[in-house]
Design an enzyme around this catalytic site. Structure first.
Site, short mmCIF file in Angstrom:
data_model
loop_
_atom_site.label_atom_id
_atom_site.label_comp_id
_atom_site.label_asym_id
_atom_site.label_seq_id
_atom_site.Cartn_x
_atom_site.Cartn_y
_atom_site.Cartn_z
N ASP A 130 -17.48 10.90 10.82
CA ASP A 130 -16.19 11.10 10.88
C ASP A 130 -15.13 10.15 11.51
O ASP A 130 -13.94 10.50 11.49
CB ASP A 130 -16.27 12.75 11.49
N ARG A 174 -14.85 16.47 9.16
CA ARG A 174 -14.31 17.62 10.06
C ARG A 174 -12.75 17.77 9.92
O ARG A 174 -12.20 17.61 9.14
CB ARG A 174 -15.30 17.49 11.23
#
Length: 354
Positions: A130, A174
């Site tokens: 991420d 995310r």
């Protein structure tokens, strides 16, 4: 450096390509200094359950090119309790583990802080696809995930061109839009939508209509998963209804976690693994290794976690109370730099792709 006779290494949280390269570097650097190494399997769960094994230089041979983590990973709610932490500490005392290098994301670092505060020095290495550890420019696994995502977008574009179609693609990350923004620019996407910036759906629709009028057949819209599970499908439906372009939705999901790590991820992981062990043996602990402007450095884990909250607008009352004015200014500077970069990337997508 004589203080340390044995250290542990673990991977925790979501797996990321390059974790194995970091494990290899940690192991061989420690052994080169005459320090024994034990592999802790399944993250903090393995530490609680004494799932560990002494390893040598050959045990980490031929792992440099493997995705995932050979030490495995696990979510460990028990470790968040005092009872669980004491079990983990008991394992360290029983086996003579003097310190730990923990490879993972923000949850991994919180666990490292908990152990440090209870007498087991720990250092964190950021590994997450991420790229959502704000204190470092790059995390291990991010580059590989970008390249995997880019390849999949390229494959979908072939079909979009053949059928004069639009694909709305949700990518992982995310609440961070890095993976979406970077791959959107690199793939020539028509538009990108991330949670960090305002969304203008009308502008996306107008751009698709304009591009179609200019003869364009294929359209790619990249959406960050931080927008929520319903956003992508709803946008897909709206694009088809209001532009007349056939539209399909694709969610790449966890497939981008795997695969052979790129050169950049192998390099970053190896450098960070070596650097982390050397800092640990020098007596430093409760720090996270960071890459800034191509150079390795480190920062306190508490500082890193609060910078994350600041950037993600999740600060709680009292979070900033223990930091100096200079530290707060540094936090703001780091957040502004990251926000400015991702804003520029998204602006380039909007300007260049037509």
């Amino acid at each position: 450096m004589n203080k340390f006779k044995k250290i542990g290494v673990l991977t925790s949280g979501g797996d990321a390509p390059g974790m194995n390269a970091a494990v290899r570097a940690v192991t061989r650097t420690a052994l080169a200094h005459g320090v024994e190494v034990v592999a802790i399997y399944r993250g903090y769960s393995g530490l609680i359950q004494n799932d560990v094994k002494a390893i040598n230089v050959r045990d980490v041979s031929n792992v440099l090119n493997k995705g995932g983590t050979v030490l495995y990973s696990d979510r460990c709610p028990e470790f968040k309790t005092e009872v669980g932490m004491q079990k983990a500490i008991a394992t360290c005392r029983e086996l003579g583990i003097d310190g730990i290098v923990a490879i993972g994301g923000d949850g991994t670092f919180r666990g490292a802080t908990d152990l440090t505060l209870r007498g087991i020095p720990c250092i964190g290495i950021p590994a997450t696809i991420d790229n959502d550890i704000t204190s470092t420019d790059n995390t291990i696994g991010f580059d590989t995930a970008m390249n995997t995502t880019l390849n999949m977008i390229d494959c979908l574009r072939d079909t979009c061109e053949s059928h004069a179609r639009c694909n709305v693609i949700e990518v992982m990350g995310r609440n961070a839009g890095d993976l979406a923004a970077y791959t959107a620019l690199a793939s020539g996407a028509t538009a990108v939508v991330i949670a960090e910036l305002p969304v203008d759906e009308e502008k996306i629709l107008t751009k698709i209509r304009t591009s179609r009028a200019l003869g364009k057949r294929n359209f790619i819209v990249v959406v960050s998963e931080g927008m929520g599970t319903d956003f992508g499908p709803a946008l897909t439906e709206r694009i088809e209804k209001e532009t007349g372009v056939e539209a399909r939705f694709a969610r790449f999901a966890h497939v981008v976690r795997g695969g052979t790590p790129t050169l950049r991820d192998r390099m970053l992981a190896t450098r960070m693994g070596e650097y982390a062990v050397e800092r640990l043996l020098e007596g430093l602990s409760n720090i996270v290794i960071c890459e800034r402007a191509g150079e390795l450095t480190y920062t306190d884990i508490g500082f890193a976690l609060i910078v994350d909250r600041m950037y993600k607008d999740k600060l709680k009352d009292g979070d900033l109370d223990t930091f100096t004015k200079e530290q707060l200014e540094e936090m703001k500077e780091i957040c502004e730099k990251k926000k400015s970069l991702i804003t520029r990337i998204c602006a380039s997508v909007d300007k260049i792709s037509l």
